[in-house]
Motif scaffolding. Sequence first.
Motif, PDB file in Angstrom:
ATOM      1  N   GLY A 317      56.600 -70.373 -80.477  1.00  0.00           N
ATOM      2  CA  GLY A 317      55.777 -71.557 -80.213  1.00  0.00           C
ATOM      3  C   GLY A 317      56.355 -72.453 -79.123  1.00  0.00           C
ATOM      4  O   GLY A 317      56.142 -73.665 -79.140  1.00  0.00           O
ATOM      5  N   VAL A 318      57.095 -71.894 -78.169  1.00  0.00           N
ATOM      6  CA  VAL A 318      57.610 -72.703 -77.053  1.00  0.00           C
ATOM      7  C   VAL A 318      56.480 -72.958 -76.047  1.00  0.00           C
ATOM      8  O   VAL A 318      55.396 -72.384 -76.161  1.00  0.00           O
ATOM      9  CB  VAL A 318      58.796 -71.992 -76.336  1.00  0.00           C
ATOM     10  N   ASP A 319      56.758 -73.817 -75.065  1.00  0.00           N
ATOM     11  CA  ASP A 319      55.725 -74.106 -74.063  1.00  0.00           C
ATOM     12  C   ASP A 319      55.570 -72.962 -73.070  1.00  0.00           C
ATOM     13  O   ASP A 319      54.491 -72.701 -72.578  1.00  0.00           O
ATOM     14  CB  ASP A 319      56.072 -75.397 -73.291  1.00  0.00           C
ATOM     15  N   GLU A 320      56.692 -72.293 -72.774  1.00  0.00           N
ATOM     16  CA  GLU A 320      56.614 -71.214 -71.790  1.00  0.00           C
ATOM     17  C   GLU A 320      57.734 -70.197 -72.023  1.00  0.00           C
ATOM     18  O   GLU A 320      58.854 -70.565 -72.376  1.00  0.00           O
ATOM     19  CB  GLU A 320      56.732 -71.807 -70.372  1.00  0.00           C
ATOM     20  N   ILE A 321      57.392 -68.939 -71.822  1.00  0.00           N
ATOM     21  CA  ILE A 321      58.403 -67.869 -71.839  1.00  0.00           C
ATOM     22  C   ILE A 321      58.756 -67.584 -70.384  1.00  0.00           C
ATOM     23  O   ILE A 321      57.866 -67.381 -69.552  1.00  0.00           O
ATOM     24  CB  ILE A 321      57.861 -66.573 -72.492  1.00  0.00           C
ATOM     25  N   ILE A 322      60.045 -67.602 -70.101  1.00  0.00           N
ATOM     26  CA  ILE A 322      60.499 -67.322 -68.741  1.00  0.00           C
ATOM     27  C   ILE A 322      61.157 -65.934 -68.752  1.00  0.00           C
ATOM     28  O   ILE A 322      62.017 -65.657 -69.585  1.00  0.00           O
ATOM     29  CB  ILE A 322      61.531 -68.390 -68.287  1.00  0.00           C
ATOM     30  N   ALA A 323      60.718 -65.057 -67.856  1.00  0.00           N
ATOM     31  CA  ALA A 323      61.260 -63.689 -67.830  1.00  0.00           C
ATOM     32  C   ALA A 323      62.059 -63.452 -66.563  1.00  0.00           C
ATOM     33  O   ALA A 323      61.623 -63.786 -65.457  1.00  0.00           O
ATOM     34  CB  ALA A 323      60.121 -62.670 -67.930  1.00  0.00           C
ATOM     35  N   GLU A 324      63.266 -62.890 -66.749  1.00  0.00           N
ATOM     36  CA  GLU A 324      64.043 -62.436 -65.593  1.00  0.00           C
ATOM     37  C   GLU A 324      63.398 -61.173 -65.033  1.00  0.00           C
ATOM     38  O   GLU A 324      62.820 -60.390 -65.788  1.00  0.00           O
ATOM     39  CB  GLU A 324      65.456 -62.045 -66.036  1.00  0.00           C
ATOM     40  N   PRO A 325      63.534 -60.942 -63.723  1.00  0.00           N
ATOM     41  CA  PRO A 325      63.019 -59.679 -63.173  1.00  0.00           C
ATOM     42  C   PRO A 325      63.931 -58.524 -63.571  1.00  0.00           C
ATOM     43  O   PRO A 325      65.106 -58.725 -63.861  1.00  0.00           O
ATOM     44  CB  PRO A 325      63.084 -59.910 -61.665  1.00  0.00           C
ATOM     45  N   LEU A 326      63.360 -57.325 -63.608  1.00  0.00           N
ATOM     46  CA  LEU A 326      64.143 -56.115 -63.909  1.00  0.00           C
ATOM     47  C   LEU A 326      64.227 -55.266 -62.654  1.00  0.00           C
ATOM     48  O   LEU A 326      63.437 -55.420 -61.725  1.00  0.00           O
ATOM     49  CB  LEU A 326      63.442 -55.308 -65.005  1.00  0.00           C
ATOM     50  N   HIS A 327      65.191 -54.340 -62.631  1.00  0.00           N
ATOM     51  CA  HIS A 327      65.262 -53.409 -61.501  1.00  0.00           C
ATOM     52  C   HIS A 327      63.968 -52.613 -61.465  1.00  0.00           C
ATOM     53  O   HIS A 327      63.563 -52.049 -62.487  1.00  0.00           O
ATOM     54  CB  HIS A 327      66.421 -52.423 -61.671  1.00  0.00           C
ATOM     55  N   GLU A 328      63.348 -52.539 -60.294  1.00  0.00           N
ATOM     56  CA  GLU A 328      62.064 -51.862 -60.230  1.00  0.00           C
ATOM     57  C   GLU A 328      62.242 -50.384 -59.891  1.00  0.00           C
ATOM     58  O   GLU A 328      61.754 -49.900 -58.863  1.00  0.00           O
ATOM     59  CB  GLU A 328      61.119 -52.565 -59.252  1.00  0.00           C
ATOM     60  N   HIS A 329      62.954 -49.696 -60.751  1.00  0.00           N
ATOM     61  CA  HIS A 329      63.005 -48.239 -60.643  1.00  0.00           C
ATOM     62  C   HIS A 329      63.018 -47.679 -62.059  1.00  0.00           C
ATOM     63  O   HIS A 329      63.203 -48.423 -63.028  1.00  0.00           O
ATOM     64  CB  HIS A 329      64.213 -47.760 -59.822  1.00  0.00           C
ATOM     65  N   GLY A 330      62.814 -46.363 -62.191  1.00  0.00           N
ATOM     66  CA  GLY A 330      62.777 -45.753 -63.523  1.00  0.00           C
ATOM     67  C   GLY A 330      61.776 -46.483 -64.416  1.00  0.00           C
ATOM     68  O   GLY A 330      60.683 -46.842 -63.986  1.00  0.00           O
ATOM     69  N   MET A 331      62.181 -46.733 -65.662  1.00  0.00           N
ATOM     70  CA  MET A 331      61.266 -47.415 -66.588  1.00  0.00           C
ATOM     71  C   MET A 331      61.063 -48.890 -66.234  1.00  0.00           C
ATOM     72  O   MET A 331      60.170 -49.555 -66.764  1.00  0.00           O
ATOM     73  CB  MET A 331      61.787 -47.301 -68.015  1.00  0.00           C
ATOM     74  N   GLY A 332      61.901 -49.402 -65.332  1.00  0.00           N
ATOM     75  CA  GLY A 332      61.725 -50.782 -64.864  1.00  0.00           C
ATOM     76  C   GLY A 332      60.393 -50.969 -64.158  1.00  0.00           C
ATOM     77  O   GLY A 332      59.836 -52.069 -64.156  1.00  0.00           O
ATOM     78  N   ILE A 333      59.852 -49.904 -63.562  1.00  0.00           N
ATOM     79  CA  ILE A 333      58.553 -50.007 -62.872  1.00  0.00           C
ATOM     80  C   ILE A 333      57.474 -50.403 -63.878  1.00  0.00           C
ATOM     81  O   ILE A 333      56.678 -51.306 -63.633  1.00  0.00           O
ATOM     82  CB  ILE A 333      58.183 -48.656 -62.195  1.00  0.00           C
ATOM     83  N   ALA A 334      57.468 -49.730 -65.039  1.00  0.00           N
ATOM     84  CA  ALA A 334      56.448 -50.013 -66.053  1.00  0.00           C
ATOM     85  C   ALA A 334      56.625 -51.424 -66.622  1.00  0.00           C
ATOM     86  O   ALA A 334      55.646 -52.158 -66.814  1.00  0.00           O
ATOM     87  CB  ALA A 334      56.506 -48.976 -67.176  1.00  0.00           C
ATOM     88  N   MET A 335      57.875 -51.818 -66.892  1.00  0.00           N
ATOM     89  CA  MET A 335      58.082 -53.148 -67.491  1.00  0.00           C
ATOM     90  C   MET A 335      57.732 -54.265 -66.513  1.00  0.00           C
ATOM     91  O   MET A 335      57.130 -55.275 -66.899  1.00  0.00           O
ATOM     92  CB  MET A 335      59.514 -53.275 -68.008  1.00  0.00           C
TER      93      MET A 335
END
Length: 346
Positions: A317-335
């Motif tokens: 129930g927070v105001d916002e979820i902040i997400a760090e970026p992931l490496h965009e290779h392998g399964m990181g592409i899907a996430m």
Amino acid sequence: MSTYVTAVLRTDEPPLMHEAVLEAVRLLKEGEVVALPTETVYGLAANALDANAVAKIFEAKERPTFDPLIVHLPHKQQLDLVADVPPEIAQTVKQLTERFWPGPLTLLLPKKPIVPDIVTAGLPTVAVRVSSNAVFKRVCSALDKPLAAPSANRFGSISPTSASAVMAELDGRIHLVLDAGASLYGLESTIIKVEPGSPKPLITIVRPGPLTPDDLKVYGKVKVATRTVVDEATEAPGQLASHYAPRTPLRLLSRPSDFIPEEGKRYALMSYRGEEKDGYLNLCEWEEVMMLSPGNGKLPEAAVRFFHILRRLDELGVDEIIAEPLHEHGMGIAMMDKLRRASRRP
Ligand code: TXA
Ligand code: MG
């Protein structure tokens, strides 16, 4: 919408598994829907050849009927039952299915008339895969019919990777959930389209998932479709730009300096590995920090935890979820694809 008392049956001991499979098959034979585990995420299954049963999937999920379903076969030998494999790509399809089925690979192929239009949303193609999950395989083989199964969440919401997550989404809307613990991969199957090409066939990843471009490149020239608008005719129509969304607004950062907290707002951080040197931990007084891959930064580990963590953060129930970026290779592409979609509001 009909309401039901939703039963959850365990499958972790042989007698329980036997009972649970029998009950699931009984309901499926009666034209009902059942939530089943797969190796990717939990699915909401119905007999794919029974249009009335399939309609109940759309009802329970509140899914628009323009969004087609994936058909799961009991065995890879049954591909010809639902799809017409064009001769120009037959060899590549054979190689791919020999290598990756059962497993998290979905192929888009021309459909056979036996597949009801409601399954494919009227498209000339059908999405097909074979699941490697032991419980799913037993149910599908005992029924001896292909099963149409989307992820077992309400439309546009977070995919379920446990029976309790299915209950959070569909309790009271279906008769039964089979519980086989946490999903092995935690991300939905990789969806591909194969086209003839020279010197190599062309493999287009329509939805990134557990099988990565590296896994597929032996079989053709791989392209990842970086599509954010809906193209109903050709690509995955359910891949709406805003999808996989928690109720809490989510913001995906590119770098730590992108975030300046607002006074009085409560924020939670979805961190990749929870290391201070990454620069995100000290950006504010986080209400909560949850790590996708605690300490190590392993993408497959992050994938297994991805939807679970997103769901937990959403419950705060927070105001916002902040997400760090992931490496965009392998399964990181899907996430990263999912984080981008989750961060867009309809
Ligand atoms: O791992 C998975 O694929 C899970 C498990 C349960 O098998 N299923 C799943 O289904 O993720 P669903 O419905 O949540 O996502 C299926 C995606 C949708 O984006 C849909 O638009 C696309 O596949 N799709 C299905 N049939 C298609 C077709 N004929 N052409 C293009 N896209 C299709
Ligand atoms: Mg889905």
